[in-house]
Design a protein around this motif. Structure first.
Motif, short mmCIF file in Angstrom:
data_model
loop_
_atom_site.label_atom_id
_atom_site.label_comp_id
_atom_site.label_asym_id
_atom_site.label_seq_id
_atom_site.Cartn_x
_atom_site.Cartn_y
_atom_site.Cartn_z
N ARG A 355 0.84 -1.18 0.00
CA ARG A 355 0.00 0.00 0.00
C ARG A 355 0.88 1.24 0.00
O ARG A 355 1.98 1.24 0.54
CB ARG A 355 -0.89 -0.02 1.25
CG ARG A 355 -2.08 0.89 1.19
CD ARG A 355 -3.05 0.52 2.30
NE ARG A 355 -2.46 0.61 3.63
CZ ARG A 355 -2.94 0.01 4.70
NH1 ARG A 355 -4.01 -0.75 4.60
NH2 ARG A 355 -2.37 0.14 5.87
N LEU A 356 0.36 2.29 -0.61
CA LEU A 356 1.07 3.58 -0.59
C LEU A 356 0.90 4.20 0.79
O LEU A 356 -0.22 4.52 1.20
CB LEU A 356 0.51 4.51 -1.67
CG LEU A 356 1.19 5.87 -1.84
CD1 LEU A 356 2.62 5.69 -2.33
CD2 LEU A 356 0.40 6.73 -2.81
N LYS A 357 1.97 4.33 1.53
CA LYS A 357 1.88 4.89 2.87
C LYS A 357 1.55 6.37 2.83
O LYS A 357 2.04 7.10 1.96
CB LYS A 357 3.19 4.67 3.62
CG LYS A 357 3.50 3.21 3.91
CD LYS A 357 4.79 3.06 4.70
CE LYS A 357 5.06 1.59 5.02
NZ LYS A 357 6.33 1.43 5.79
N LEU A 358 0.74 6.81 3.76
CA LEU A 358 0.36 8.22 3.80
C LEU A 358 1.57 9.11 4.03
O LEU A 358 1.59 10.27 3.61
CB LEU A 358 -0.68 8.45 4.91
CG LEU A 358 -1.99 7.67 4.78
CD1 LEU A 358 -2.96 8.10 5.87
CD2 LEU A 358 -2.62 7.88 3.41
N GLU A 359 2.62 8.56 4.66
CA GLU A 359 3.84 9.33 4.88
C GLU A 359 4.52 9.72 3.57
O GLU A 359 5.32 10.66 3.52
CB GLU A 359 4.83 8.53 5.74
CG GLU A 359 4.39 8.33 7.19
CD GLU A 359 3.40 7.19 7.34
OE1 GLU A 359 3.11 6.51 6.33
OE2 GLU A 359 2.91 6.99 8.46
N ALA A 360 4.20 8.98 2.49
CA ALA A 360 4.82 9.25 1.19
C ALA A 360 4.21 10.46 0.50
O ALA A 360 4.75 10.96 -0.49
CB ALA A 360 4.70 8.03 0.28
N LEU A 361 3.10 10.97 1.03
CA LEU A 361 2.43 12.13 0.43
C LEU A 361 2.97 13.39 1.09
O LEU A 361 2.40 13.90 2.06
CB LEU A 361 0.91 12.01 0.61
CG LEU A 361 0.28 10.72 0.06
CD1 LEU A 361 -1.20 10.70 0.40
CD2 LEU A 361 0.51 10.59 -1.43
N ASP A 362 4.07 13.89 0.58
CA ASP A 362 4.76 15.01 1.22
C ASP A 362 4.13 16.36 0.91
O ASP A 362 4.19 17.29 1.71
CB ASP A 362 6.24 15.03 0.80
CG ASP A 362 6.98 13.80 1.29
OD1 ASP A 362 6.65 13.33 2.39
OD2 ASP A 362 7.86 13.31 0.57
N THR A 363 3.53 16.49 -0.27
CA THR A 363 3.04 17.79 -0.72
C THR A 363 1.60 17.70 -1.21
O THR A 363 1.06 16.60 -1.44
CB THR A 363 3.91 18.33 -1.87
OG1 THR A 363 3.72 17.48 -3.03
CG2 THR A 363 5.39 18.35 -1.48
N ALA A 364 0.99 18.86 -1.41
CA ALA A 364 -0.35 18.90 -1.98
C ALA A 364 -0.34 18.33 -3.39
O ALA A 364 -1.30 17.70 -3.84
CB ALA A 364 -0.87 20.34 -1.98
N GLY A 365 0.77 18.54 -4.09
CA GLY A 365 0.91 17.99 -5.45
C GLY A 365 0.92 16.47 -5.45
O GLY A 365 0.37 15.84 -6.37
N ASP A 366 1.55 15.87 -4.44
CA ASP A 366 1.55 14.41 -4.33
C ASP A 366 0.12 13.89 -4.17
O ASP A 366 -0.27 12.90 -4.78
CB ASP A 366 2.39 13.98 -3.11
CG ASP A 366 3.88 14.15 -3.32
OD1 ASP A 366 4.30 14.24 -4.49
OD2 ASP A 366 4.61 14.21 -2.32
N LEU A 367 -0.64 14.56 -3.31
CA LEU A 367 -2.02 14.14 -3.08
C LEU A 367 -2.85 14.27 -4.35
O LEU A 367 -3.65 13.39 -4.68
CB LEU A 367 -2.64 14.99 -1.96
CG LEU A 367 -3.99 14.54 -1.41
CD1 LEU A 367 -3.92 13.12 -0.86
CD2 LEU A 367 -4.48 15.50 -0.32
N LEU A 368 -2.65 15.35 -5.10
CA LEU A 368 -3.37 15.54 -6.37
C LEU A 368 -3.03 14.43 -7.37
O LEU A 368 -3.90 13.88 -8.05
CB LEU A 368 -3.03 16.90 -6.98
CG LEU A 368 -3.68 18.13 -6.36
CD1 LEU A 368 -3.11 19.39 -6.99
CD2 LEU A 368 -5.19 18.10 -6.55
#
Length: 448
Positions: A355-368
């Protein structure tokens, strides 16, 4: 209004909602799921970690609320979609498909059922908002992430409806992936086929068997015997009948798996080690997961479909067929069995599942980037689900019906659902506060 009256109104609203939560938890966890007190406490402890954890473990509360809301974008009752049923941020992940390709896709189908496609979108968008809050994203960034998901879904669904893309072959692999999803798939390229096998097993006197840990324990003699007696039923579902296939599926060891999931706490789960090959060290052995399933949560809130239930009386078969319908490449080990009155499905525990860990989402761009991929995959899943059910469940193309329901004004569609999702995320946070307060009260009572 007088401050005392205002406070009275707030207290009454809180009291009524708390009663609703208590009644729903009691109905589903205690009466329907029949969770013993210890399992309920284990589940509620996990749910109390964050509002997102609470949302993950309370799908029945979501459906109780969402099924009572009018939306102009539902498909007609007579034109349902095969929905995933519990779509949220952490039910996507990476794995290797049947062709050996690393892909990113939806990876949980336990709640699969027939209903309006919109329930998957509603549940998913709320989870995106909650993840955004967990990551400290601004309100504007939360809206952007939710709308990115919805726009990607809408655009991809319209491409399927127009025949520009084929949902039967659409994948997000390393070539098509972007951002954190691409990084995840690249990282998995370095993983060995034996990664998971070596993680959960050990060689004992040249025989491979499960290693005992906090989460993986030996079954009782009764559990082992019951599963072995049920194994021929599974072999029938995967059509393993000649001597070579029977050797392939020969059971070498069994373990009980604890500690997985939130909503699935209280359901039995086993790991089964099968022969699979001729390697003397058992490095070509395969681990299968045998997971207990029950009637899906959406079924308690969606219109009853007699055709569906007559075809899928066995809940393991329902999950298996949901996954086969929604995935372009299905797990060849998918099957089902019964142990007494309990029903299970079987699948390979892929060494590449991650699974993609939530810790890997560093920026708003990552989330988008990630939510855009998730939107496209949700569209693929809904459009793909009618391909394998020509036997009579869906006599029409889901993508055509969904595009009709969404209408021509894509911006209005996305904005309407996004506004609702952010508002309901507020409700989840309020419910979470009531839940933790209620949970604290239960603990105090148990100590008296």
């Amino acid at each position: 209004m007088d401050s005392k009256l205002t406070e009275r109104v707030k207290l009454t609203q809180s009291k009524l909602r708390r009663r609703t939560l208590s009644a729903i938890f009691q109905e589903f966890d205690q009466k329907i799921m029949k969770l013993e007190r210890g399992k309920r406490e284990e589940k509620y402890l996990k749910m109390s970690e964050t509002p997102f954890s609470f949302f993950r473990g309370s799908a029945y509360l979501f459906y109780f609320d969402a099924s009572r809301i009018w939306f102009p974008y539902h498909t007609p009752e007579g034109r349902p979609t095969w929905v995933q049923g519990d779509l949220h941020f952490e039910n996507f992940g990476a794995f290797r498909n049947e062709q050996g390709t690393l892909v990113y896709d939806v990876n949980d189908f336990d709640e699969g059922y027939l209903g309006s496609y919109l329930y998957d979108l509603m549940r998913m968008t709320v989870s995106i908002a909650l993840v955004g809050r967990l990551k400290g994203q601004t309100h504007a960034n939360q809206v952007s992430a939710v709308e990115a998901y919805l726009q990607a879904y809408s655009k991809q669904m319209r491409r399927f409806a127009k025949g520009k893309d084929d949902p039967g072959t659409y994948v997000i692999d390393i070539e098509r992936a972007e951002g954190p999803v691409k990084k995840l798939l690249k990282k998995l390229q370095k993983r060995k086929d034996q990664h998971f096998l070596e993680k959960v097993t050990a060689l004992v006197q040249e025989h491979r068997q499960f290693a005992t840990t906090d989460e993986i324990v030996s079954p009782t003699d009764d559990e082992r015997e019951a599963l072995l007696q049920a194994w021929p039923m599974y072999l029938d579902t995967v059509k393993a009948d000649d001597s070579e296939e029977l050797r392939h599926f020969q059971v070498k060891d069994i373990a009980v798996k604890h500690g997985s999931g939130t909503a699935s706490i209280g359901l039995d789960r086993y790991y089964v080690l099968i022969e699979a090959g001729e390697d003397a060290q058992g490095e070509d052995d395969i681990v299968l997961e045998v997971k207990e399933v029950r009637v899906p949560v959406p079924a308690y809130f969606m219109p009853y479909d007699e055709t569906f239930w007559s075809m899928f009386e066995h809940q393991g078969q329902r999950v298996t067929m949901t996954q086969r319908a929604m995935h372009h490449e299905a797990d060849p080990y998918l099957g089902w069995l019964s142990i007494g009155e309990r029903q299970f499905y079987v699948r390979e525990r892929s060494p590449y599942k991650k699974r993609l860990k939530l810790e890997a989402l560093d920026t708003a761009g990552d989330l988008l980037s990630v939510t855009t991929s998730m939107g496209r995959l949700t569209a693929k899943m809904h459009a793909r689900a009618d391909a394998d059910v020509a036997q009579g469940i869906l006599a029409y193309h889901s993508e055509i019906e969904i595009v009709k329901a969404m209408g021509n004004d894509e911006d209005a569609f996305c904005t309407s659902i996004a506004n609702w999702a952010l508002s309901y995320a507020d409700q989840v946070e309020q419910d979470y506060a009531l839940f933790t307060e209620w949970l604290g009260g239960r603990k105090k009572q148990s100590q008296l």
